[in-house]
Design a protein around this motif. Sequence first.
Motif, PDB file in Angstrom:
ATOM      1  N   LEU A   9       0.835  -1.196   0.000  1.00 31.00           N
ATOM      2  CA  LEU A   9       0.000   0.000   0.000  1.00 31.00           C
ATOM      3  C   LEU A   9       0.876   1.254   0.000  1.00 31.00           C
ATOM      4  O   LEU A   9       0.615   2.202  -0.747  1.00 31.00           O
ATOM      5  N   VAL A  28      -1.420  -1.849  -5.548  1.00 31.08           N
ATOM      6  CA  VAL A  28      -2.728  -1.810  -4.876  1.00 31.08           C
ATOM      7  C   VAL A  28      -3.392  -3.173  -4.936  1.00 31.08           C
ATOM      8  O   VAL A  28      -3.968  -3.641  -3.949  1.00 31.08           O
ATOM      9  N   ALA A  31      -1.700  -5.461  -2.470  1.00 32.56           N
ATOM     10  CA  ALA A  31      -2.064  -5.084  -1.103  1.00 32.56           C
ATOM     11  C   ALA A  31      -3.467  -5.573  -0.762  1.00 32.56           C
ATOM     12  O   ALA A  31      -3.709  -6.074   0.339  1.00 32.56           O
ATOM     13  N   GLN A  32      -4.396  -5.457  -1.696  1.00 30.28           N
ATOM     14  CA  GLN A  32      -5.767  -5.921  -1.455  1.00 30.28           C
ATOM     15  C   GLN A  32      -5.813  -7.430  -1.269  1.00 30.28           C
ATOM     16  O   GLN A  32      -6.472  -7.927  -0.346  1.00 30.28           O
TER      17      GLN A  32
END
Length: 53
Positions: A9, A28, A31-32
């Motif tokens: 992130l 991103v 990170a998700q």
Amino acid sequence: MLRWALIFLFISLVAALIGFGGITVVAVHLAQVLFYIFLAGFAVMLVAELLAG
């Protein structure tokens, strides 16, 4: 695993500030995925602990 999600992130935020769009999208997404894996593992461990007493 949560640490890696936060690292990706942070990488995505820095890349977005600099202007690298492709790196931002990948960071991103990673990170998700890592956050959801962490969340699922936390939920499983919480239920296991509650059932064990």
